[in-house]
Scaffold this active site. Sequence first.
Site, short mmCIF file in Angstrom:
data_model
loop_
_atom_site.label_atom_id
_atom_site.label_comp_id
_atom_site.label_asym_id
_atom_site.label_seq_id
_atom_site.Cartn_x
_atom_site.Cartn_y
_atom_site.Cartn_z
N GLU A 73 23.34 63.12 68.55
CA GLU A 73 23.00 63.54 69.92
C GLU A 73 21.60 63.08 70.33
O GLU A 73 20.79 63.85 70.83
CB GLU A 73 23.14 65.06 70.05
CG GLU A 73 24.56 65.53 69.79
CD GLU A 73 24.81 67.00 70.02
OE1 GLU A 73 23.88 67.79 69.87
OE2 GLU A 73 25.95 67.36 70.35
N ASP B 90 32.66 71.70 66.73
CA ASP B 90 31.37 72.30 67.09
C ASP B 90 31.48 73.79 67.42
O ASP B 90 31.45 74.14 68.60
CB ASP B 90 30.78 71.54 68.29
CG ASP B 90 29.34 71.93 68.56
OD1 ASP B 90 28.74 72.58 67.69
OD2 ASP B 90 28.83 71.58 69.64
N GLU C 173 27.43 80.39 71.54
CA GLU C 173 27.40 79.27 72.49
C GLU C 173 28.74 79.08 73.19
O GLU C 173 28.78 78.83 74.39
CB GLU C 173 27.00 77.98 71.75
CG GLU C 173 27.05 76.75 72.64
CD GLU C 173 26.68 75.45 71.92
OE1 GLU C 173 26.24 75.52 70.74
OE2 GLU C 173 26.85 74.38 72.51
C1 GCV Z 1 20.91 71.88 68.70
C2 GCV Z 1 26.00 71.44 69.88
C3 GCV Z 1 25.12 72.20 70.84
C4 GCV Z 1 23.71 71.62 70.84
C5 GCV Z 1 23.18 71.63 69.42
C6 GCV Z 1 24.13 70.82 68.55
C7 GCV Z 1 23.71 70.80 67.09
O1 GCV Z 1 26.26 70.17 70.37
O2 GCV Z 1 25.68 72.18 72.11
O3 GCV Z 1 22.93 72.41 71.69
O4 GCV Z 1 21.89 71.11 69.36
O5 GCV Z 1 25.41 71.37 68.62
O6 GCV Z 1 24.28 71.56 66.34
O7 GCV Z 1 22.85 70.04 66.73
#
Ligand code: GCV
Length: 715
Positions: A310, A384, A412
């Site tokens: 990411e 996720d 989340e």
């Molecule tokens: C910290 C998901 C979440 C992100 C998070 C990522 C991760 O994509 O939406 O906010 O980033 O996981 O675990 O690194």
Amino acid sequence: MKRRQARNTKMQAVALTALLFSLATVVLAEDGYRLWLRYEPLPSGARPTIAAIVAAGDSPTAKAVRDELVAGCSGLLGRTIAVAERVEQDGTIVVGTPKSSPLIAGLKLPLTTLGNEGFVIRSAKLNGRSVIAIAANTEVGALYGAFHFLRLLQAQQPIFPLNISQKPRLQLRMLNHWDNLDGSIERGYAGRSLWNWSELPDKVDPRLRDYARANASLGINATALNNVNANAKSLNAEYLRKTAAIAAVFRPYGMRVFLSARFSAPMELGGLKTADPLNAEVAAWWKQKADEIYALIPDFGGFLVKANSEGQPGPRTYNRDHVDGANMLAAAVAPHNGIVIWRAFVYDMKDGYDRAAAAYDNLQPFDGKFAANVLLQVKNGPIDFQPREPFHPLFGGMPKTQLMPELQITQEYLGFSNHLAFLAPMWREFLDADTFAKGKGSTVTKIADGSLYNQKLTGIAGVANTGSDRNWNGHHFAQANWYAFGRLAWNPDLSSKQLADEWVRATFTNDPKAVRTLTRLLLESHEAVVDYMTPLGLHHIMWAGHHYGPAPWWDKERRDDWNPTYYHRADEKGLGFDRTKTGSNSVSQYFPAVRDRFADLRTCPENLLVWFHHVPWDHRLKSGRIFWDELALHYQRGVDWVRTARKDWDALSGVIDAGRHEAVARKLAIQERDAAHWRDACLLYFQTFSKRPLPSGVEKPQKTLDEYKAKSLSW
Ligand code: GCV
């Protein structure tokens, strides 16, 4: 001299108890701050005889043990239980280590196999008196023992006689905070960060001690302070001094501090031209950085790293691989017994690829190549933190690598801090999952605790749900997830029912009817959320970006695999991602017994059906109903559950204190609104493909699909 010290300690203890009581009556309308450590008086018939506390040692940890036992016993028994110098009465608690306490040493309790964190709680005789001995090899072990003893009292468990011996099953029991240096929290729903960076190191919020104490009460022994989407600044000299101040507060409670490390820090902080892990200057920079950190924080845990995921930099930015990156950092911290936690949350977008297969494809080839002080942190599921996922195929798939599960405590994808969703059942499902890696019974638990592959270093992490909200977690019931995570990290075999029962009694009430209602609500809640959000294996159909509320129609994200349409693949024929041979075949990453079960539409667990299959709308399920009808009824069932939960909660209004009752009632009202929104939006949208009517029993949608598409749910 000794006697005077003891008298002073006794007077301090009495004063402390008096203070606690006055605080309890004056300040403490129940606002959730005290978490599961309320120590309210037990019903008078349920108060065992406890006479006094004999506690050895003067270190900060020994003081924490003494304070906790005095506050806990006094609170629960409704009268001052003071510190005594010697055993003079039946029912005295004697606590300490063989080193700090001659009384404990004299009892010669079996401590040799209990390591640095285990404890014994035993009924014994001293000076002809019946005592309860809480003993450990270290003071932190004694602290864990004290908390366990208080937990037994709170849950009204019999304490005469006692013969308990425990040690944690996992070594590293850790919270991962996704806290940014500006005080915001990525995926945080309970206020701002608890770390007051701008005031540190001179001013340390007293709340940090309460945070450490709450963690110690569960056995959580490590915390990564900053977001894995890391800012290099957290490693500069100024911020390291701030971190050292936090570490000093946590130390007496047995908690070590970790930092998320930005892989490109040598460039951003050190002015180097590269962060290539095989570059000698880069390796030297990290080594020097580690030395600098350990000089300030001798018990620093190590680094947590999100690399090449990411948008984060990583070794692959320099055409190196994950092992090059992890092992270079591991070498920097190894001389200090530090650890590198390398995250497996890596997914590269390739044409036609299946994101669920990506982490396995990226990491599995490196099995056996990571250094001895590296843990590979793997999310429970392959995508996720969805409301339901199958276990991640890397569990069992990397026998020569030390794996560490990563769970998400913060909700989340589960309604933020607005929805009641007790996650212990979901984590149990994951921990109990059988990978068949070494035949039947090769559960995830056995991989995590190191027993299956004789793994030397073990751990588990939970992405924290704490924040500056007075009640710590936003929703009073979200405290139960922090609690359950910590307890499972200590003993991954604990049942969801036990965890719910313990938590309810300590946090709310021992009233039998209320305990029954509340534990039932907790235990049912996760499945209900799955029902109204993502039943039958649906996943990642949340509104993009914030992930609150549904948006199964969404297809506008830059990356295909950030779009809900990528995951559900609805069309006229049916719904779901075909991960079998006729599709992406990522099901083949599982061992044959698991693979075959998932891959066959007839044997695939129905709660994962559209995770693995593109299921025809008229496919018959075990209920005899067709898939479309079953899907709709699941959505309805979820909504119905919330309605009933609200009634159950309302009926407890006289039993639960007014403050928390009202706060939870407000949250449940939001949850009902959201559940209905989820049901209507998803069913209206999927109906454009299924072209079938809603089965009887499913309510008519409240709005039109266009209205749901126009605006996301607000929180
Ligand atoms: C910290 C998901 C979440 C992100 C998070 C990522 C991760 O994509 O939406 O906010 O980033 O996981 O675990 O690194």
